[in-house]
Structure formats: structure tokens, C-alpha cells
Design a protein around this motif. Structure first.
Motif, PDB file in Angstrom:
ATOM      1  N   PRO A  23      37.652  27.348  29.296  1.00  0.00           N
ATOM      2  CA  PRO A  23      38.148  27.100  30.650  1.00  0.00           C
ATOM      3  C   PRO A  23      38.304  28.403  31.430  1.00  0.00           C
ATOM      4  CG  PRO A  23      39.380  25.797  29.061  1.00  0.00           C
ATOM      5  CD  PRO A  23      38.523  26.739  28.268  1.00  0.00           C
ATOM      6  N   ALA A  24      37.898  28.391  32.703  1.00  0.00           N
ATOM      7  CA  ALA A  24      37.879  29.607  33.526  1.00  0.00           C
ATOM      8  C   ALA A  24      39.247  30.274  33.594  1.00  0.00           C
ATOM      9  CB  ALA A  24      37.376  29.279  34.926  1.00  0.00           C
ATOM     10  N   ARG A  25      40.292  29.514  33.862  1.00  0.00           N
ATOM     11  CA  ARG A  25      41.622  30.114  34.013  1.00  0.00           C
ATOM     12  C   ARG A  25      42.133  30.690  32.691  1.00  0.00           C
ATOM     13  NH1 ARG A  25      43.331  29.431  38.990  1.00  0.00           N
ATOM     14  NH2 ARG A  25      42.498  27.717  40.243  1.00  0.00           N
ATOM     15  N   GLU A  26      41.822  30.031  31.598  1.00  0.00           N
ATOM     16  CA  GLU A  26      42.245  30.530  30.290  1.00  0.00           C
ATOM     17  C   GLU A  26      41.519  31.829  29.945  1.00  0.00           C
ATOM     18  OE1 GLU A  26      41.922  29.005  25.675  1.00  0.00           O
ATOM     19  OE2 GLU A  26      42.213  27.514  27.260  1.00  0.00           O
ATOM     20  N   LEU A  27      40.211  31.845  30.187  1.00  0.00           N
ATOM     21  CA  LEU A  27      39.420  33.043  29.905  1.00  0.00           C
ATOM     22  C   LEU A  27      39.840  34.188  30.821  1.00  0.00           C
ATOM     23  CD1 LEU A  27      37.123  34.364  28.356  1.00  0.00           C
ATOM     24  CD2 LEU A  27      35.507  33.331  29.971  1.00  0.00           C
ATOM     25  N   ALA A  28      40.078  33.891  32.101  1.00  0.00           N
ATOM     26  CA  ALA A  28      40.505  34.924  33.050  1.00  0.00           C
ATOM     27  C   ALA A  28      41.845  35.522  32.629  1.00  0.00           C
ATOM     28  CB  ALA A  28      40.605  34.334  34.452  1.00  0.00           C
ATOM     29  N   ALA A  29      42.748  34.685  32.139  1.00  0.00           N
ATOM     30  CA  ALA A  29      44.084  35.162  31.757  1.00  0.00           C
ATOM     31  C   ALA A  29      44.013  36.187  30.632  1.00  0.00           C
ATOM     32  CB  ALA A  29      44.967  33.981  31.358  1.00  0.00           C
ATOM     33  N   VAL A  30      43.188  35.928  29.611  1.00  0.00           N
ATOM     34  CA  VAL A  30      43.123  36.866  28.486  1.00  0.00           C
ATOM     35  C   VAL A  30      42.372  38.139  28.864  1.00  0.00           C
ATOM     36  CG1 VAL A  30      43.305  35.023  26.783  1.00  0.00           C
ATOM     37  CG2 VAL A  30      41.038  35.823  27.475  1.00  0.00           C
ATOM     38  N   LEU A  31      41.583  38.082  29.956  1.00  0.00           N
ATOM     39  CA  LEU A  31      40.857  39.266  30.409  1.00  0.00           C
ATOM     40  C   LEU A  31      41.594  40.007  31.523  1.00  0.00           C
ATOM     41  CD1 LEU A  31      37.249  37.762  30.474  1.00  0.00           C
ATOM     42  CD2 LEU A  31      38.093  39.506  28.894  1.00  0.00           C
ATOM     43  N   GLY A  32      42.747  39.482  31.928  1.00  0.00           N
ATOM     44  CA  GLY A  32      43.524  40.122  32.983  1.00  0.00           C
ATOM     45  C   GLY A  32      42.904  39.993  34.356  1.00  0.00           C
ATOM     46  N   LEU A  33      42.211  38.883  34.597  1.00  0.00           N
ATOM     47  CA  LEU A  33      41.528  38.670  35.868  1.00  0.00           C
ATOM     48  C   LEU A  33      42.248  37.619  36.711  1.00  0.00           C
ATOM     49  CD1 LEU A  33      37.868  38.433  34.520  1.00  0.00           C
ATOM     50  CD2 LEU A  33      38.965  40.451  35.497  1.00  0.00           C
ATOM     51  N   GLN A  34      42.059  37.701  38.006  1.00  0.00           N
ATOM     52  CA  GLN A  34      42.464  36.648  38.923  1.00  0.00           C
ATOM     53  C   GLN A  34      41.268  35.712  39.112  1.00  0.00           C
ATOM     54  OE1 GLN A  34      45.620  36.333  40.208  1.00  0.00           O
ATOM     55  NE2 GLN A  34      46.119  38.091  38.896  1.00  0.00           N
ATOM     56  N   VAL A  35      41.540  34.417  39.260  1.00  0.00           N
ATOM     57  CA  VAL A  35      40.452  33.466  39.399  1.00  0.00           C
ATOM     58  C   VAL A  35      40.648  32.610  40.640  1.00  0.00           C
ATOM     59  CG1 VAL A  35      41.600  31.788  37.873  1.00  0.00           C
ATOM     60  CG2 VAL A  35      39.139  31.638  38.244  1.00  0.00           C
ATOM     61  N   GLU A  36      39.562  32.394  41.359  1.00  0.00           N
ATOM     62  CA  GLU A  36      39.559  31.529  42.535  1.00  0.00           C
ATOM     63  C   GLU A  36      38.390  30.560  42.411  1.00  0.00           C
ATOM     64  OE1 GLU A  36      39.327  33.777  46.099  1.00  0.00           O
ATOM     65  OE2 GLU A  36      41.068  35.044  45.640  1.00  0.00           O
ATOM     66  N   TRP A  37      38.612  29.335  42.886  1.00  0.00           N
ATOM     67  CA  TRP A  37      37.549  28.325  42.836  1.00  0.00           C
ATOM     68  C   TRP A  37      37.021  28.068  44.243  1.00  0.00           C
ATOM     69  CZ3 TRP A  37      33.758  26.178  40.668  1.00  0.00           C
ATOM     70  CH2 TRP A  37      33.314  24.889  40.986  1.00  0.00           C
ATOM     71  N   ASP A  38      35.733  28.337  44.429  1.00  0.00           N
ATOM     72  CA  ASP A  38      35.057  28.087  45.695  1.00  0.00           C
ATOM     73  C   ASP A  38      34.351  26.738  45.559  1.00  0.00           C
ATOM     74  OD1 ASP A  38      33.346  27.938  47.838  1.00  0.00           O
ATOM     75  OD2 ASP A  38      32.593  29.999  47.657  1.00  0.00           O
ATOM     76  N   ASP A  39      35.042  25.684  45.984  1.00  0.00           N
ATOM     77  CA  ASP A  39      34.521  24.337  45.744  1.00  0.00           C
ATOM     78  C   ASP A  39      33.241  24.034  46.517  1.00  0.00           C
ATOM     79  OD1 ASP A  39      34.890  21.672  44.486  1.00  0.00           O
ATOM     80  OD2 ASP A  39      35.060  21.021  46.574  1.00  0.00           O
ATOM     81  N   PRO A  40      33.154  24.374  47.817  1.00  0.00           N
ATOM     82  CA  PRO A  40      31.924  24.030  48.549  1.00  0.00           C
ATOM     83  C   PRO A  40      30.672  24.626  47.910  1.00  0.00           C
ATOM     84  CG  PRO A  40      33.660  24.628  50.076  1.00  0.00           C
ATOM     85  CD  PRO A  40      34.161  24.981  48.707  1.00  0.00           C
ATOM     86  N   ASN A  41      30.802  25.849  47.372  1.00  0.00           N
ATOM     87  CA  ASN A  41      29.637  26.530  46.802  1.00  0.00           C
ATOM     88  C   ASN A  41      29.572  26.450  45.274  1.00  0.00           C
ATOM     89  OD1 ASN A  41      28.547  27.632  49.324  1.00  0.00           O
ATOM     90  ND2 ASN A  41      30.447  28.853  49.338  1.00  0.00           N
ATOM     91  N   LYS A  42      30.602  25.806  44.680  1.00  0.00           N
ATOM     92  CA  LYS A  42      30.674  25.671  43.218  1.00  0.00           C
ATOM     93  C   LYS A  42      30.546  27.046  42.535  1.00  0.00           C
ATOM     94  CE  LYS A  42      31.152  21.192  43.058  1.00  0.00           C
ATOM     95  NZ  LYS A  42      31.470  21.017  44.502  1.00  0.00           N
ATOM     96  N   ILE A  43      31.441  27.966  42.960  1.00  0.00           N
ATOM     97  CA  ILE A  43      31.456  29.317  42.405  1.00  0.00           C
ATOM     98  C   ILE A  43      32.853  29.623  41.884  1.00  0.00           C
ATOM     99  CG2 ILE A  43      31.188  31.785  42.881  1.00  0.00           C
ATOM    100  CD1 ILE A  43      29.283  31.063  45.140  1.00  0.00           C
ATOM    101  N   VAL A  44      32.924  30.145  40.657  1.00  0.00           N
ATOM    102  CA  VAL A  44      34.170  30.691  40.130  1.00  0.00           C
ATOM    103  C   VAL A  44      34.186  32.183  40.465  1.00  0.00           C
ATOM    104  CG1 VAL A  44      35.513  31.208  38.066  1.00  0.00           C
ATOM    105  CG2 VAL A  44      34.354  29.005  38.275  1.00  0.00           C
ATOM    106  N   ARG A  45      35.182  32.606  41.235  1.00  0.00           N
ATOM    107  CA  ARG A  45      35.259  34.012  41.647  1.00  0.00           C
ATOM    108  C   ARG A  45      36.341  34.705  40.809  1.00  0.00           C
ATOM    109  NH1 ARG A  45      32.059  34.483  45.996  1.00  0.00           N
ATOM    110  NH2 ARG A  45      31.684  32.618  47.283  1.00  0.00           N
ATOM    111  N   LEU A  46      35.917  35.718  40.034  1.00  0.00           N
ATOM    112  CA  LEU A  46      36.822  36.486  39.177  1.00  0.00           C
ATOM    113  C   LEU A  46      37.006  37.870  39.787  1.00  0.00           C
ATOM    114  CD1 LEU A  46      35.142  35.520  35.791  1.00  0.00           C
ATOM    115  CD2 LEU A  46      37.216  34.525  36.748  1.00  0.00           C
ATOM    116  N   ASN A  47      38.238  38.323  39.819  1.00  0.00           N
ATOM    117  CA  ASN A  47      38.540  39.619  40.424  1.00  0.00           C
ATOM    118  C   ASN A  47      39.628  40.330  39.621  1.00  0.00           C
ATOM    119  OD1 ASN A  47      36.994  39.490  43.128  1.00  0.00           O
ATOM    120  ND2 ASN A  47      38.147  37.576  43.117  1.00  0.00           N
ATOM    121  N   GLY A  48      39.569  41.676  39.691  1.00  0.00           N
ATOM    122  CA  GLY A  48      40.672  42.421  39.107  1.00  0.00           C
ATOM    123  C   GLY A  48      40.308  43.402  38.038  1.00  0.00           C
ATOM    124  N   VAL A  49      39.019  43.515  37.655  1.00  0.00           N
ATOM    125  CA  VAL A  49      38.633  44.457  36.598  1.00  0.00           C
ATOM    126  C   VAL A  49      38.785  45.872  37.085  1.00  0.00           C
ATOM    127  CG1 VAL A  49      36.750  45.246  35.133  1.00  0.00           C
ATOM    128  CG2 VAL A  49      37.030  42.815  35.594  1.00  0.00           C
TER     129      VAL A  49
END
Length: 269
Positions: free
Chosen positions: A243-269
Motif C-alpha cells: 500500500p502506498a501510504r504504508e510504503l511511504a511511511a517506512v521511507l519517510g515520504l509524504q504521499v498525495e493521491w492525484d485522482d483525475p490523473n491516477k498518480i501517486v505523488r511521493l515527496n520528501g526524499v
């Protein structure tokens, strides 16, 4: 033992059933269990409590003979620890786990709900107890050829169970219909994920590598760890997705869901 079975309702009644005042069942290792033994109750109706009272008061046993009882509505009652050597198939007790479907199948048929629950239960137990490779009817055990139990054709049951397992495998292999793109710090990754019941599932190794995370594969438990933490991953065609949020949490990332474009946006590295 974990008895949370997807699609099934399990009631734990191990501590509430009638027991003999002094007698107790012997114990075994889970690795001693080699087969599941299917029974019918040979009664038109019944409950784990009623069966336990009969097995204790009339048969003089330590407790209910079955490890699991499946009612006609498909509810599974957990009656004994799998490690208990209960009395249900004579000299084969040590190596068999007893599952009873309520009903007299000499005159009735198991309900679809019972058969579905039996399939789900056996599948779950075979994952939890890898040594339990076989499924037999009571009458198939040595010394019980005379006994019409569970009184439905076991060859057909095993064939249907094999088809049930194959459908489960095919479902996992079904091509993903909704693809999910992945962006990290504004740059698109060359890999994609997919939507599963509204949850974005991302390829673990590719995302972790892009974020500088450490990925470990634990062969003994078939688990994936990222930065030393376990994930609720799903392995498809040899690749692990989480799951995106679970994976982002262990990597120290912020996650946003862009529903219209079906994109998971990860930020914070």
C-alpha cells in the motif's frame, strides 16, 4: 494461531464449551498434523455446545471431539486448539485435525455456505500448518471404512477444493485493470502500480530504491522488509507490491493521491 479468515466468520468458543472435570486431551506439535478429517454431525441440527455435552457426558471424553464445527449458515466455530489430540478418528487422532459440518448428509446435503466455509478454513489451515497436506473423510481413515461419514463424496469434495484453490490463484494472476503512475519529488518513475479495492499498491523494490531505502527479502517467512519494517505486501509474478501510504511511511515520504490523473505523488526524499 491467527484465525482471521477472509470471507468467513469464525467464532472462538474454545474456553466456553463443556469439558470433563479431570480428563484432558494430549498435546502435539503443529508439525504432527498431516491431514484434515471431515465429519458430519449425523444430526439434522446441532451446536458445538450440544456436541461437547454428548462427547463428555455420553462418550466420556475430555471435551468436544472436533477442532472446528461449521454450521449450516457457514459460521465456523473454533472448538479446540489444533495442538489438542482430540478423539475423532481413532488411531489416527495424533495426525488429524477434525472438522465437522452440521447435518445428516445421509438424507441432507451440505449447504453452499458450509462448503464455502470448509474450503476457506482448509485453505487457511494449510497455510498456517504446512504439514497438513491432505483432506480425508472420516470413513477414509484406517478402521473406519464401515462408517458412512461425512456421507458426501470426498473425491468430489477434493476436486471442488482444488478448483477453489485454482480460482484463488487465477484471481491473483488476473491482469490489473487500473494502472497507477508514480511521481517522486516531481519526477515520474518508469514503473507503475495498481488500484486494489481503492488502495494504491506500489512496487516495493523500485520505489524503495528510488528513495534510497533498504529492501530485504525474508526467505523463511516469504516477507518483504523495507528499512527493517514489515509490510502488508502482495507478491504478483515474483514482484512485491505494498500500500502506498504504508510504503511511504517506512521511507519517510509524504504521499498525495492525484485522482483525475491516477498518480501517486511521493515527496520528501
Amino acid at each position: 494461531m491467527n484465525m482471521t479468515i477472509p470471507g468467513a466468520r469464525v467464532m472462538d468458543v474454545r474456553t466456553s464449551l463443556p469439558r470433563h472435570k479431570s480428563l484432558k486431551y494430549g498435546r502435539r506439535k503443529l508439525t504432527d498434523i498431516r491431514s484434515a478429517a471431515l465429519h458430519h454431525s449425523a444430526t439434522l441440527s446441532g451446536s458445538p455446545g450440544a456436541f461437547a455435552r454428548y462427547h463428555v457426558s455420553t462418550n466420556g471424553g475430555p471435551g468436544i471431539a472436533y477442532h472446528f464445527v461449521i454450521q449450516k449458515d457457514g459460521v465456523i466455530y473454533w472448538c479446540n486448539d489444533p495442538e489438542s489430540i482430540s478423539y475423532h478418528v481413532g488411531n489416527s487422532n495424533r495426525h488429524a485435525l477434525g472438522i465437522c459440518l452440521v447435518g445428516d448428509f445421509r438424507t441432507q446435503q451440505p449447504t453452499p455456505e458450509q462448503l464455502d466455509a470448509a474450503n476457506r478454513l482448509i485453505e487457511h489451515l494449510q497455510v498456517q500448518i504446512p504439514s497438513m497436506k491432505q483432506v480425508f473423510g472420516h470413513q477414509e481413515y484406517p478402521g473406519y471404512a464401515w462408517k458412512n461419514c461425512p456421507a458426501f463424496p470426498m473425491v468430489k469434495f477434493r476436486s471442488d477444493y482444488s478448483q477453489y484453490l485454482q480460482k484463488a490463484v487465477d484471481k491473483v494472476k488476473t491482469p490489473i485493470q487500473v494502472q497507477v503512475a508514480i511521481s517522486m519529488n516531481g519526477s515520474m518513475l518508469s514503473v507503475s502500480g495498481f488500484l486494489q479495492e481503492g488502495v494504491s499498491m506500489l512496487p516495493v523494490r523500485a520505489v524503495a530504491n528510488a528513495a534510497g531505502g533498504k529492501v530485504e527479502w525474508i526467505e523463511q517467512t516469504m516477507d518483504v522488509r523495507v528499512n527493517g519494517k514489515d509490510l502488508n505486501e502482495k507478491v504478483i509474478s515474483g514482484s512485491a507490491y505494498a500500500p502506498a501510504r504504508e510504503l511511504a511511511a517506512v521511507l519517510g515520504l509524504q504521499v498525495e493521491w492525484d485522482d483525475p490523473n491516477k498518480i501517486v505523488r511521493l515527496n520528501g526524499v
